[in-house]
Each structure stands twice: as structure tokens, then as C-alpha cells.
Design a protein around this motif. Structure first.
Motif, short mmCIF file in Angstrom:
data_model
loop_
_atom_site.label_atom_id
_atom_site.label_comp_id
_atom_site.label_asym_id
_atom_site.label_seq_id
_atom_site.Cartn_x
_atom_site.Cartn_y
_atom_site.Cartn_z
N MET B 1 48.06 3.54 -9.73
CA MET B 1 46.82 4.23 -10.79
C MET B 1 47.21 6.11 -10.83
SD MET B 1 43.22 4.22 -9.11
CE MET B 1 42.73 3.04 -7.82
N TYR B 2 47.53 6.56 -12.16
CA TYR B 2 47.48 7.83 -12.35
C TYR B 2 47.22 8.60 -13.41
CZ TYR B 2 50.08 11.76 -11.26
OH TYR B 2 50.24 12.95 -11.17
N SER B 61 50.98 8.27 -6.03
CA SER B 61 49.37 8.27 -6.68
C SER B 61 48.99 6.58 -5.95
CB SER B 61 49.05 8.41 -8.06
OG SER B 61 49.03 9.28 -8.42
N GLU B 62 49.78 5.70 -6.35
CA GLU B 62 49.27 4.40 -5.93
C GLU B 62 49.46 3.86 -4.43
OE1 GLU B 62 48.52 1.73 -7.97
OE2 GLU B 62 49.53 3.24 -10.25
N ILE B 63 49.93 4.78 -3.62
CA ILE B 63 50.06 3.90 -1.93
C ILE B 63 48.97 5.35 -1.85
CG2 ILE B 63 51.63 5.79 -1.85
CD1 ILE B 63 50.84 2.51 -0.18
N ASP B 91 46.88 -5.24 -4.36
CA ASP B 91 47.25 -4.70 -5.43
C ASP B 91 48.30 -2.56 -5.75
OD1 ASP B 91 48.06 -7.26 -6.38
OD2 ASP B 91 45.62 -6.60 -7.72
N GLU B 92 47.42 -2.78 -5.37
CA GLU B 92 47.54 -0.88 -5.23
C GLU B 92 49.12 -0.77 -5.01
OE1 GLU B 92 46.58 0.19 -7.66
OE2 GLU B 92 44.43 0.08 -7.61
N VAL B 93 48.82 -1.10 -3.50
CA VAL B 93 50.01 -1.03 -2.62
C VAL B 93 51.67 -1.33 -3.11
CG1 VAL B 93 51.49 -1.68 -0.51
CG2 VAL B 93 48.87 -1.47 -0.88
N GLY B 94 51.12 -2.88 -4.04
CA GLY B 94 52.26 -3.60 -4.53
C GLY B 94 52.45 -2.56 -5.47
N HIS B 95 51.57 -1.96 -6.11
CA HIS B 95 52.00 -1.26 -7.82
C HIS B 95 53.01 0.59 -7.13
CE1 HIS B 95 48.25 -2.20 -10.01
NE2 HIS B 95 49.33 -3.52 -9.49
N ALA B 96 53.25 0.36 -5.69
CA ALA B 96 53.40 1.42 -4.72
C ALA B 96 55.07 1.24 -5.14
CB ALA B 96 52.50 2.21 -3.98
N ASN B 152 46.31 5.18 -19.24
CA ASN B 152 47.72 6.29 -19.43
C ASN B 152 49.02 4.86 -19.47
OD1 ASN B 152 49.35 8.31 -18.62
ND2 ASN B 152 49.41 7.04 -16.62
N GLN B 153 48.71 3.90 -17.98
CA GLN B 153 49.76 2.99 -17.51
C GLN B 153 50.17 2.71 -19.34
OE1 GLN B 153 48.99 2.79 -12.98
NE2 GLN B 153 48.05 1.42 -14.45
N VAL B 154 49.82 2.41 -20.32
CA VAL B 154 49.59 1.42 -21.13
C VAL B 154 50.63 2.21 -22.05
CG1 VAL B 154 48.53 0.38 -23.07
CG2 VAL B 154 47.43 -0.33 -20.96
N ARG B 170 54.09 -5.16 -15.40
CA ARG B 170 53.37 -5.96 -14.28
C ARG B 170 51.97 -5.67 -14.44
NH1 ARG B 170 55.69 -8.50 -9.31
NH2 ARG B 170 53.22 -7.58 -8.69
N ILE B 171 52.18 -3.69 -13.85
CA ILE B 171 51.55 -3.34 -13.26
C ILE B 171 49.96 -3.70 -14.44
CG2 ILE B 171 50.10 -0.77 -12.46
CD1 ILE B 171 53.05 -0.58 -11.79
N CYS B 172 49.95 -3.05 -15.81
CA CYS B 172 48.78 -3.44 -16.58
C CYS B 172 48.40 -4.71 -16.20
CB CYS B 172 49.13 -3.20 -17.93
SG CYS B 172 49.95 -1.56 -17.38
N GLU B 174 47.68 -6.46 -13.80
CA GLU B 174 46.98 -6.48 -12.55
C GLU B 174 45.57 -5.75 -12.68
OE1 GLU B 174 50.67 -8.02 -9.30
OE2 GLU B 174 49.53 -5.93 -9.16
N GLU B 175 46.05 -4.61 -13.13
CA GLU B 175 45.16 -3.51 -13.30
C GLU B 175 43.52 -3.85 -14.29
OE1 GLU B 175 44.79 -0.65 -11.70
OE2 GLU B 175 46.44 0.13 -11.64
N SER B 176 43.69 -4.83 -15.64
CA SER B 176 42.29 -5.36 -15.72
C SER B 176 41.96 -6.01 -14.82
CB SER B 176 43.31 -5.97 -17.66
OG SER B 176 43.82 -7.59 -16.47
FE LIG Z 1 47.47 0.76 -9.65
#
Ligand SMILES: [Fe+2]
Ligand SMILES: [Fe+2]
Lengths: 125, 328, 260
Positions: B1-2, B61-63, B91-96, B152-154, B170-172, B174-176
């Protein structure tokens, strides 16, 4: 002194509260693998991303969770990034082709007119 | 997330280096036409540099973002929350991982990025330098910080760099889940027992200033980003994203009867814009430069994880093999 | 084939005791392994290890749910409100996460036993348990693939790795034998074909783990001279369990009447 955190997991690590400014020497690089997954049998495998792994066996184990834990998947491929050969985007124009290639399109073959003309002529006989 | 608080370097209008003007023109017209740039495409050095900087900050920021919520991973109440929080932090680790990979395609190895993180050379989102004091803080983070991150990510997923867009797509998704989980968690607390309600109200008060900081300084005072916007590196202005966030989430906070600690906060019905107390940008700067409540701990934890993992990585290294950049 | 209502009193008691042992093991180890989430040695492995911790918690929840269907309290109440001596987990799962070699070795030794155990249970005469066991099959298969790959590679890896793995094996082995601590219900479980018994399981487990450990170049501890860490099944635990439970239930206990 060690860091006392709100997170009990961190407190247990007994980390020094004196900040270390130095980079970690010899941060090792594992290989990079590209990951492809297949949603269901019969579908093509699709590229979904890459990961770091020391060898193919481990890459498969790790790819399963990073790339297929949330998605339908029946099969994964991993390929070492260095083993993938690609065309050059600078040569993108090689994929442009003149549209006048009707000889290899189904729509380039229209014989009904001929058949109808022939039938008409035969009737006249 | 950022959020939008990217620390871009002062951009030199794309003229930092003597770029081949013909190539630059072709590059810019591609972007203007909505085409994506792929790793092997020609790109201005400045574009590469700013992209690495931004994607790297996002990855960090994700990690690091896994840590405030991770604070409560061993104490989550009940199976449902315990499992969901684990899945969310995972998931956040995955995003990183996805974002480091995307940044790597631009030529900077993950390990170099991690070293820049733990030596303080590279930044991450300011909000993660604040502590998750109680369980309710994790609920507020998962709901509102993730909500901000999604905005921000969208926006960024429509940017110009192919690998970054693909990762964000992909991140988006999971963010939902994160957003729904966070909202569910806040609703349970806000509609629960008096103790639970107090917890979540206090957490909201704690997190409101960081949330207002999340999208970065007002465009009026931040680094000029016209070139970055033309290049579709930066996709939305900080103020626009903040307005969008307030528009979507303030009503949802108010409907739970929670108090937002800003007496000036209201929507101006004529302009359609939200009015609010200007966040303390000096505090923002102070924290981003290392002097926040948790900066030291966050970096020490990340360093520790890397150092403890060192023997594992070394054990399986093959000396005869060289690292390669991912190709997409 | 037996359902919940087909049991005599002693059979019910035996089945419940078995379920508590299995579920508590999975809860406590799942909890322990969750401590690594976000702090793992490599991002990719962090993710994989977290998934498996989640699986374990999910398994414990399913087993507690079956207990609930048999008249016990609901899964959250069972997991979060019992006294320490009411837990029936083995000592192996209670130990702190330690360094990654310890966590991996524990994961390997434990999950190999789980995979065999649930494979045996999938033909249990107690149909609800057999059904659950069949459901876990795929997840457990991944867990053992993951564990075997890691142990094999680290055991033969370079640097301090083989030494670390051997040391962890030596520490974990007596603890792992505690998984198979027999209960006073063994005879009932076996004669009713609910479960084939801890002794049979231990034998199969040894048959499965020894080749892997040997292949990884490790020295197998001499089983005759190892004292198995028993006691957990009777509620006698290591010093590590109480702080774990206190931590795990900290928020839950702020307001036990609350819905979290
Ligand atoms: Fe994230
Ligand atoms: Fe998120």
C-alpha cells in the motif's frame, strides 16, 4: 539497550536500539525465474510474473504460493529468466504486415458467384 | 500500500541528460497515445530513474507496511480475525515481492533496493512510522490506509510502465479484500461493546493526521511534477487523491457515529471540495526524514529479517550463476 | 461407519480426546509459525510459510468445529478461553520459533506426521473425521513437498547450513517423538477403527522421515537413546505454552462478551 516494541514478536528479537547505518555486505542474489500458470487444463499457460529462487525445484515450490495461492491454477511452469529469448521492441515493425494478403484469409475465397452463374447457365441448356 | 507521498527528485523537465531528441519525441508520443513502455524499450534516463525511485518506495511501503498490522498478528481475537489478518499481512509481503520484481526490470536488483531501504537512503510511506497501539489501530489501518492506497494504486495502474501496471492490477484485486476486511473490522468495533467503541474511536483519532499526510504535501508546495505527469509516472495530483478519499470515506466514517478529529472538516457544497485543517507538513517532513515514532524500529526489524535470512540465501547460492534481471 | 450419534460414551470420549490433541497441535504450531509472517528470510518463503501457518489454523478450526458438533463449546471459545493445562498439544509445537532452521525442521517433522496421520484418518470409521481428513489432503501434500525440498537443500547446502540443520534435528527429534505420546484411549480408538494408533503412526513416520534426512546428509539420532518428550497430551506443558496462550488471548479477553 534493546528495542521494546508494542509487537511482542519484535521485543523477543532483542534488537539493538542503536541504529546501524551500514549496508549489509554480500546480500546474495538468487536467480530470477519467470512464472507461467495454467488456469485450467486445455488453456494456455500465461506469464504471471517473476521470482527469486536458487533453483527450479525451489522456484516451483515458491511460485505455487506467490502466484497461485489465490487463483485457480492446475499447473505452473518456471523458466530461468536468462533462458528466455525475446524479440526486440525496436523491431516491432516486423509484425506489421501489408493488409493485401487475402490469399491466406478465409474471406479471400468467394466462389458462390461463380457457382450461381454456372447453375444458371446449366439451367439454360 | 502506498499513497501519493512519493519523494520524487527535482525533475529537470526531462532534459537532464542530452537525450536523443528524436527518440524522446517518439517515446512521448507513444505515451500520449496510451501505449505502454516495456523494460527493453528506449526510455529517458530521467524516466528510468524516477520510476525506479517510485516503484521502489512503493515496494518498501508494502514490506514495511506489513509491520504495523503484524504487531497484532499473534493477538488477533478469534479464528476469523486471526486468519484474515495473517492473509492480509501476507498479501502485503506478496505486493512487495511483485513490486520489487517490477522495479528490477528497470535494472536495480532487489538486494540493492533492500540495502537502500535499511540504510535510510530510500524512503517509504510515512504512515508506517506510526505505531499500531491497539488492536483497533489495525482495523483503522486495514480500512482507511488501504482505502487510500487503493485510490493511489488504481490511478497508477493506468500509468505508462508495463510491468508496474501489471503488478498493480493484481495488487488492486487483493486490496479490495483488505478494504472489506478492514471495514468489517471497524464496523464490528464501532457497533460493539462500549470498550470496543472507545478503542476504535481512539485509534481513528491517532490515525487521522497520518491519513491526511498519506497522499503527500499539497500540490501547491510539492516538487514540480509536470514532466512526470506527462510521462504518466505520476498519475494524479496529491490534492485530487485526498479529495477523492475524503469524498468516499468521510461519510462512511460518520455513519458509524465516529468523530473525526478535525473541527474544520466539511464539504463545501458550492465547490464540491472538502475543506479541512491543513495537515502539519513539518511533522510530515520530520517523520519522513527519520524522526518519527517508529522509524528506527521499522528499519531495525527489516535489517534483522535480512540478516537472519542471510545464511539461508547463502546456503543455496550457486557460485557459477549470475543474477539476471526479470524480463517482464 | 460411525456418525456423531452412533458412539457409546467411552467411544465419544476417545474420539474427543483425539480431536483435542490434533486440533491443539495445529492451533499452537499455526500460531507459532504465524509469528514469521512479514519477518521471513526471503519474501517468497515468507509468503509460503505464512500460507502453511494459515492452513494449520484452518485445520484446527475445522477440528474444533467437529468437537462443537459433538457438544463441546464453539471453536473460538475452545481455542481462546481454556486454561493452559487443558490444552493437549505436544511439546514440539510449543517451542519458540527460534532461528529459521529450527522452524523448518519442526515444520518438516510435524507435517510429515500430519500427512501420514490424516491419510490414515481418511479411512477412519468415524465418518465426520474421515471427511475432514480427506479435505486436508492437498494442503498437507504441499506442506510436505515444501518441507522435504527445504530440508534436502539446506542439509546439503553450503556454509553453516548443514551444521544448523543437523543441530535443529538433534533438538527437535525427541520433541517430535512426543507427537506420538499414547493416550489412555489408544485401545478404544484402534478397536473401533477410529484411528490406527500413535504407535503405528510413529512407525510409518520413521519410515518416511529417515530416508529424507539421510538423503539430506544428516545423522539420524539414535532412537534407542532418545527420551521422547511426553506430557503434553496429559496437559503437562513446557514453560513456553503459558506465555503463548496469554499473548494469543490478550485482545479476546479484553471483552469476552464482545463479538470481534
Ligand atoms: Fe498492498
Ligand atoms: Fe493492502
Amino acid at each position: 539497550m534493546s528495542i521494546k516494541s508494542i509487537d511482542p514478536r519484535i521485543t523477543r528479537e532483542n534488537l539493538s536500539d542503536v541504529a546501524d547505518q551500514n549496508p549489509i555486505k554480500e546480500l546474495n542474489h538468487w536467480q530470477t525465474y519467470e512464472v507461467f500458470h495454467q488456469t485450467k487444463k486445455g488453456d494456455h499457460h500465461i506469464h504471471v510474473g517473476s521470482l527469486h529462487a536458487p533453483n527450479a525445484e525451489m522456484a516451483l515450490i515458491l511460485a505455487k504460493e506467490q502466484y497461485a495461492r489465490r487463483y485457480e491454477c492446475v499447473n505452473i511452469w518456471v523458466v530461468k529468466s536468462s533462458n528466455v529469448f525475446t524479440s526486440d521492441y525496436d523491431d516491432e515493425d516486423i509484425f506489421e504486415t501489408t493488409p493485401e494478403k487475402m490469399y491466406r484469409e478465409a474471406g479471400g475465397y468467394k466462389v458462390m458467384e461463380k457457382i450461381n452463374k454456372y447453375k444458371k447457365e446449366r439451367k439454360g441448356v | 500500500m502506498y499513497g501519493g507521498g512519493y519523494i520524487f527528485e527535482e525533475s529537470k523537465n526531462g532534459k537532464s541528460e542530452a537525450e536523443d531528441s528524436e527518440k524522446l519525441e517518439r517515446f512521448e508520443s507513444k505515451i500520449a497515445a496510451g501505449e505502454k513502455i516495456e523494460p527493453s524499450d528506449w526510455m529517458p534516463a530521467e524516466y528510468r530513474k524516477q520510476l525506479i525511485r517510485m516503484i521502489e518506495q512503493h515496494a518498501h511501503s508494502e514490506i514495511i507496511g506489513a509491520l504495523p498490522e503484524g504487531t497484532w498478528i499473534t493477538r488477533a481475537p478469534g479464528f476469523r480475525r486471526k486468519l484474515a489478518l495473517m492473509a492480509k499481512v501476507q498479501d502485503e509481503v506478496g505486493h512487495a515481492q511483485l513490486l520489487y520484481s517490477a522495479a528490477e526490470t528497470l535494472g536495480k536488483p532487489r538486494e540493492d533496493m533492500i540495502n537502500d531501504l535499511i540504510t535510510g537512503k530510500s524512503k517509504y510511506s510515512n504512515v508506517f512510522n506510526y505505531p499500531a497501539v491497539t488492536w483497533a489501530d489495525t482495523a483503522i489501518i486495514a480500512w482507511l490506509i488501504d482505502a487510500g492506497a487503493i485510490i493511489n494504486q488504481v490511478a497508477n495502474s493506468k500509468g505508462s510502465y508495463g510491468p508496474y501496471c501489471r503488478a498493480l492490477e493484481r495488487i488492486c484485486v487483493e486490496e479490495s479484500f483488505h478494504l472489506k476486511y478492514g471495514h468489517d473490522n471497524v464496523v464490528f468495533l464501532a457497533t460493539g461493546t462500549p470498550k470496543q467503541r472507545d478503542m476504535v474511536q481512539e485509534a481513528l483519532i491517532r490515525w487521522w493526521p497520518p491519513i491526511m499526510h498519506f497522499f503527500g504535501p499539497s500540490d501547491k508546495i510539492s516538487v514540480h511534477t509536470e514532466t512526470l505527469m506527462r510521462w504518466k509516472v505520476k498519475m494524479a495530483s496529491n490534492d485530487d487523491m485526498r479529495q477523492k478519499f475524503l469524498d468516499m470515506y468521510v461519510p462512511k466514517i460518520w455513519e458509524l457515529g465516529l468523530t473525526i478529529p478535525d473541527p474544520l472538516l466539511k464539504k463545501n457544497e458550492t465547490t464540491g471540495q472538502w475543506e479541512y485543517t491543513e495537515p502539519d507538513w513539518n511533522e510530515f517532513k520530520k517523520v519522513i526524514n527519520g524522526d518519527g515514532p517508529c522509524n528506527k524500529e521499522r528499519l531495525a526489524v527489516r535489517r534483522n529479517a535480512e540478516e537472519k535470512g542471510e545464511w539461508v540465501r547463502r546456503a543455496l547460492m550457486r557460485k557459477d550463476e549470475r543474477y539476471t534481471v526479470p524480463f517482464a | 461407519m460411525n456418525g456423531i450419534n452412533d458412539f457409546t460414551e467411552i467411544q465419544t470420549e476417545a474420539a474427543k480426546n483425539l480431536l483435542y490433541r490434533l486440533a491443539d497441535d495445529q492451533l499452537i504450531l499455526g500460531h507459532r509459525n504465524s509469528e514469521c509472517t512479514g519477518l521471513g528470510p526471503i519474501l517468497e518463503e515468507d509468503i509460503a510459510f505464512s500460507s502453511m501457518a494459515q492452513d494449520k489454523l484452518g485445520h484446527s478450526q475445522a477440528l474444533y468445529q467437529l468437537l462443537h458438533n459433538m457438544g463441546e463449546k464453539d471453536p473460538d471459545t475452545i481455542a481462546f478461553t481454556r486454561k493452559v493445562n487443558e490444552y493437549k498439544c505436544c511439546h514440539l509445537v510449543e517451542y519458540p520459533i527460534g532461528e529459521y532452521d529450527f522452524s523448518l525442521m519442526r515444520h518438516f517433522l510435524f507435517d510429515m506426521s500430519e500427512a501420514i496421520r490424516f491419510n490414515m484418518l481418511s479411512s477412519s470409521s468415524f465418518e465426520p473425521l474421515a471427511k475432514i481428513a480427506r479435505k486436508f489432503k492437498g494442503e498437507l501434500k504441499y506442506h510436505t513437498m515444501h518441507a522435504v525440498t527445504w530440508i534436502n537443500q539446506l542439509g546439503t547446502g553450503s556454509g553453516e547450513s548443514p551444521f544448523r540443520i543437523q543441530k535443529s534435528l538433534d533438538v527437535c527429534f525427541p520433541l517430535a517423538l512426543g507427537i506420538f505420546e499414547p493416550s489412555k484411549y489408544e485401545e478404544t480408538l484402534i478397536s473401533e477403527k477410529i484411528f490406527f494408533g500413535e504407535k503405528a503412526l510413529q512407525e510409518k513416520w520413521l519410515e518416511a522421515v529417515i530416508p529424507v534426512l539421510k538423503n539430506a546428509g544428516l545423522v539420524i539420532p539414535d532412537i534407542e537413546n532418545v527420551t521422547a518428550a511426553y506430557g503434553g497430551r496429559e496437559g503437562i506443558h513446557t514453560e513456553y505454552l503459558k506465555p503463548l496462550i496469554d499473548e494469543m488471548t490478550e485482545v479476546y479477553k479484553i471483552d469476552t462478551g464482545a463479538e470481534w
